[in-house]
Scaffold this motif. Sequence first.
Motif, PDB file in Angstrom:
ATOM      1  N   ARG A 260      11.283  39.565 -16.327  1.00  0.00           N
ATOM      2  CA  ARG A 260      11.569  39.229 -17.307  1.00  0.00           C
ATOM      3  C   ARG A 260      11.883  39.842 -18.767  1.00  0.00           C
ATOM      4  NH1 ARG A 260      15.194  35.444 -15.394  1.00  0.00           N
ATOM      5  NH2 ARG A 260      13.906  33.740 -14.063  1.00  0.00           N
ATOM      6  N   ASP A 270       8.428  37.169 -13.032  1.00  0.00           N
ATOM      7  CA  ASP A 270       8.390  35.691 -12.477  1.00  0.00           C
ATOM      8  C   ASP A 270       9.159  35.652 -10.795  1.00  0.00           C
ATOM      9  OD1 ASP A 270       7.459  34.319 -15.360  1.00  0.00           O
ATOM     10  OD2 ASP A 270      10.152  34.327 -15.422  1.00  0.00           O
ATOM     11  N   THR A 272       9.405  33.327  -6.960  1.00  0.00           N
ATOM     12  CA  THR A 272      10.108  31.891  -6.334  1.00  0.00           C
ATOM     13  C   THR A 272       8.945  31.592  -5.711  1.00  0.00           C
ATOM     14  OG1 THR A 272      11.343  31.305  -8.491  1.00  0.00           O
ATOM     15  CG2 THR A 272      10.660  29.969  -6.394  1.00  0.00           C
ATOM     16  N   PHE A 284       5.661  28.588  -8.379  1.00  0.00           N
ATOM     17  CA  PHE A 284       6.084  29.845  -9.042  1.00  0.00           C
ATOM     18  C   PHE A 284       5.154  30.799  -9.923  1.00  0.00           C
ATOM     19  CE2 PHE A 284       8.818  25.535  -9.996  1.00  0.00           C
ATOM     20  CZ  PHE A 284      10.100  26.190  -9.707  1.00  0.00           C
ATOM     21  N   THR A 286       3.851  34.162 -12.041  1.00  0.00           N
ATOM     22  CA  THR A 286       3.932  35.570 -12.570  1.00  0.00           C
ATOM     23  C   THR A 286       2.620  36.290 -12.776  1.00  0.00           C
ATOM     24  OG1 THR A 286       5.149  33.674 -14.601  1.00  0.00           O
ATOM     25  CG2 THR A 286       4.464  35.963 -14.755  1.00  0.00           C
TER      26      THR A 286
END
Length: 297
Positions: A260, A270, A272, A284, A286
């Motif tokens: 990102r 990020d 998923t 999810f 980060t």
Amino acid sequence: MTENTETRFEDGSYPADLGVNIEAADDAQSRLVLPFDERNTMFGLVHGGALASLVPIAAHAIAREPARAVAPPLRTVSMHVGYVRAARKAVTVETRAVRRVRELGFFEALIRDADGNAVAHASSTVSEAGSAPADAPPLADPPDGGPAFVAPADGAASGVAGAIRAAMAGSPFLSRRQLRLLGMRRGAIEMAMAPAAANLDGGGAMHEGAVLTLIDAAGATCPWTAAPPSPGASGATIALSAQFLGALPGDELVARAVVRARDARICWTDVTVAGSASGLVHAFGTVVYRFSEKNGS
């Protein structure tokens, strides 16, 4: 805290594969130990995924109050871990319950090495509301509206794909997780985790700790697709956050990571996580990754 030294997980689950011991636990706090074992390492250090795994394991080890003894299985709603030091020895995680509100428990944890040095600090929110599947969205393909992933050639031994595969194969911890590199493009990567017995919980679903490892592996690998390594460059995860969307499946999971933002040293990615067959999103994450020295574009 009730002392119950050397209580081990012996059900063949993910915590058992790590060799986690519960030294003490009651309804307010717990103390767990992760031994320094080659199977939990990468490049001679305890892998960040193994350290992150201690956060939900320790929170779940805290005994419920008697009135909650028949509550449904615990599940982590969200968590954050910050890494402050590499671990070259056995580590201990001490966790305390900060508050319980309705079905939610809020926990704080500190991970130290055998010399008492702080290795990581963490917070987590745990739900006792059961583990019904969430109304989760399908996984977008490709993420971020970017170009499609390119599947690296089988057995590729050169370039970024070859370096990634070599690093995963050379890590005893990651090789036990049976990760596979599925595809990549600049600033994005796709990685799968098999439902091997060593990745499951006692009920046959993917263990939260294994999912955290998948998030860390994809999130820490992805920056290298955006910034090809300079000679001698290295790096490490400095923070990881994750949210779990209900019950986890017992099937293969796929992580898709996308960078990102990045500067000369730090990269924010990020991640998923979705079911390989269903395409439904289950988590999810980060990952904040720091290069140990400036890395070129």
